[in-house]
Design a protein around this motif. Structure first.
Motif, short mmCIF file in Angstrom:
data_model
loop_
_atom_site.label_atom_id
_atom_site.label_comp_id
_atom_site.label_asym_id
_atom_site.label_seq_id
_atom_site.Cartn_x
_atom_site.Cartn_y
_atom_site.Cartn_z
N HIS A 9 0.79 -1.24 0.00
CA HIS A 9 0.00 0.00 0.00
C HIS A 9 0.83 1.29 0.00
CE1 HIS A 9 -3.92 -1.92 0.75
NE2 HIS A 9 -3.21 -2.82 1.44
N SER A 10 1.00 1.87 -1.18
CA SER A 10 1.71 3.13 -1.26
C SER A 10 1.25 3.92 -2.48
CB SER A 10 3.22 2.89 -1.35
OG SER A 10 3.90 4.12 -1.56
N ASN A 11 1.25 5.22 -2.35
CA ASN A 11 0.95 6.08 -3.48
C ASN A 11 2.21 6.64 -4.12
OD1 ASN A 11 -1.88 5.87 -3.45
ND2 ASN A 11 -1.94 7.22 -1.67
N SER A 12 3.38 6.37 -3.50
CA SER A 12 4.59 7.00 -4.01
C SER A 12 5.70 6.03 -4.42
CB SER A 12 5.13 7.98 -2.98
OG SER A 12 5.38 7.31 -1.76
N GLY A 13 5.94 4.97 -3.65
CA GLY A 13 7.04 4.06 -3.95
C GLY A 13 6.84 2.75 -3.23
N HIS A 14 7.89 1.93 -3.17
CA HIS A 14 7.75 0.61 -2.56
C HIS A 14 7.67 0.66 -1.05
CE1 HIS A 14 11.98 0.79 -1.51
NE2 HIS A 14 12.29 0.96 -2.80
N GLU A 15 8.22 1.68 -0.42
CA GLU A 15 8.18 1.89 1.03
C GLU A 15 8.93 0.81 1.83
OE1 GLU A 15 6.96 4.73 2.05
OE2 GLU A 15 5.90 5.25 0.21
N LEU A 16 9.70 -0.04 1.16
CA LEU A 16 10.46 -1.07 1.87
C LEU A 16 11.64 -0.46 2.60
CD1 LEU A 16 10.59 -3.90 -0.82
CD2 LEU A 16 9.03 -3.69 1.11
N THR A 17 11.97 -1.04 3.76
CA THR A 17 13.11 -0.60 4.54
C THR A 17 13.83 -1.82 5.09
OG1 THR A 17 11.80 -0.49 6.58
CG2 THR A 17 11.97 1.55 5.29
N GLY A 18 15.01 -1.61 5.62
CA GLY A 18 15.74 -2.63 6.36
C GLY A 18 15.95 -3.93 5.59
N GLU A 19 15.76 -5.03 6.32
CA GLU A 19 15.95 -6.37 5.75
C GLU A 19 14.97 -6.66 4.61
OE1 GLU A 19 18.35 -8.74 6.39
OE2 GLU A 19 19.28 -7.08 7.49
N ALA A 20 13.80 -6.07 4.67
CA ALA A 20 12.81 -6.28 3.60
C ALA A 20 13.33 -5.70 2.28
CB ALA A 20 11.47 -5.66 3.97
N LEU A 21 13.88 -4.51 2.32
CA LEU A 21 14.45 -3.90 1.12
C LEU A 21 15.64 -4.70 0.62
CD1 LEU A 21 14.58 -1.67 -0.98
CD2 LEU A 21 15.85 -0.27 0.67
N HIS A 22 16.49 -5.13 1.54
CA HIS A 22 17.64 -5.96 1.16
C HIS A 22 17.19 -7.24 0.47
CE1 HIS A 22 21.65 -7.69 1.38
NE2 HIS A 22 21.11 -8.77 1.89
N ALA A 23 16.18 -7.90 1.01
CA ALA A 23 15.66 -9.15 0.43
C ALA A 23 15.11 -8.91 -0.97
CB ALA A 23 14.59 -9.75 1.33
N ALA A 24 14.36 -7.83 -1.17
CA ALA A 24 13.81 -7.53 -2.49
C ALA A 24 14.91 -7.32 -3.51
CB ALA A 24 12.90 -6.30 -2.42
N ARG A 25 15.99 -6.66 -3.10
CA ARG A 25 17.09 -6.38 -4.02
C ARG A 25 17.94 -7.61 -4.32
NH1 ARG A 25 18.96 -0.64 -1.30
NH2 ARG A 25 17.51 0.67 -2.49
N GLU A 26 18.09 -8.50 -3.34
CA GLU A 26 18.99 -9.65 -3.49
C GLU A 26 18.31 -10.91 -4.02
OE1 GLU A 26 22.34 -9.46 -3.06
OE2 GLU A 26 21.94 -7.32 -2.81
N ALA A 27 17.00 -10.98 -3.95
CA ALA A 27 16.28 -12.20 -4.33
C ALA A 27 16.39 -12.48 -5.83
CB ALA A 27 14.81 -12.09 -3.93
N ASP A 28 16.46 -13.76 -6.16
CA ASP A 28 16.40 -14.19 -7.55
C ASP A 28 14.97 -14.05 -8.07
OD1 ASP A 28 19.15 -15.17 -7.67
OD2 ASP A 28 18.43 -16.73 -6.31
N THR A 29 14.01 -14.29 -7.17
CA THR A 29 12.60 -14.21 -7.51
C THR A 29 11.87 -13.46 -6.40
OG1 THR A 29 12.68 -16.33 -8.67
CG2 THR A 29 10.50 -15.56 -7.97
N VAL A 30 11.04 -12.50 -6.77
CA VAL A 30 10.18 -11.80 -5.81
C VAL A 30 8.74 -12.06 -6.20
CG1 VAL A 30 9.48 -9.57 -4.85
CG2 VAL A 30 11.90 -10.02 -5.32
N ILE A 31 7.95 -12.48 -5.22
CA ILE A 31 6.52 -12.71 -5.42
C ILE A 31 5.78 -11.66 -4.60
CG2 ILE A 31 4.61 -14.32 -5.01
CD1 ILE A 31 6.68 -16.61 -5.35
#
Length: 181
Positions: A9-31
């Protein structure tokens, strides 16, 4: 690595922080199980992830709904994932959704409640919401492929499986997960 999100839920961007942002960037697959809300949030996720498989949710704008399916099947790490935002019928409805798609795992969102439930047919995963927990804990899921242990295949102890964790954005582990195809 496979990273799983929902209800960001965001009107501007992904809003991910911390380990969640790291996981999104490092994952081979994001669901992602839906409810980006805006095209800005969807496109921000797409920029962060090498490979994003997403569905739309009930709070997504018409523009997001036009770009994403209601449901999809993803094969990653030797496991078949059926992805939807929500299904009527609760756990039974989600299990039937998974069974009809020959899935090992059903990924859903909508409730904002991070949960992992084993059913007779498949494993049900809801990563919760990173941005709007609505009285629940914030959450996302990380899974990694392993070769050790026997998961019911031929008994030789080398069948692949996924292990991982339901985590909060700061990395706090809420629950350990084992997925056996």
């Amino acid at each position: 690595m496979i990273a799983i999100f929902s209800d960001t839920h965001s009107n501007s961007g992904h809003e991910l922080t911390g380990e969640a942002l790291h996981a999104a960037r490092e994952a081979d697959t994001v669901i992602h199980a839906g409810d980006f809300t805006s095209t800005a949030a969807l496109e921000s996720f797409q920029r962060e992830c090498d490979t994003l498989f997403a569905v739309h949710g009930n709070a997504d704008s018409a523009a997001v709904r036009d770009r994403l399916p209601t449901a999809r099947v993803v094969e990653a790490g030797g496991v078949r994932f059926a992805v939807t935002h929500r299904r009527d019928g609760g756990e039974m409805g989600l299990a039937m959704f998974g069974r009809s798609r020959d899935a090992d795992v059903v990924v859903s969102g909508h409730t904002h409640r991070p949960t992992v439930i084993e059913t007779e047919d498949c494993l049900l995963m809801n990563p919760g919401s990173h941005a709007q927990p609505r009285g629940n804990r914030t959450g996302f899921i990380v899974l990694e492929e392993t070769d050790n242990g026997d998961d019911g295949g031929d008994g030789d102890g080398d069948d692949p499986k996924l292990t991982g964790e339901l985590r909060q954005p700061d990395g706090t582990v809420l629950e350990s997960i084992v997925v056996s195809p």
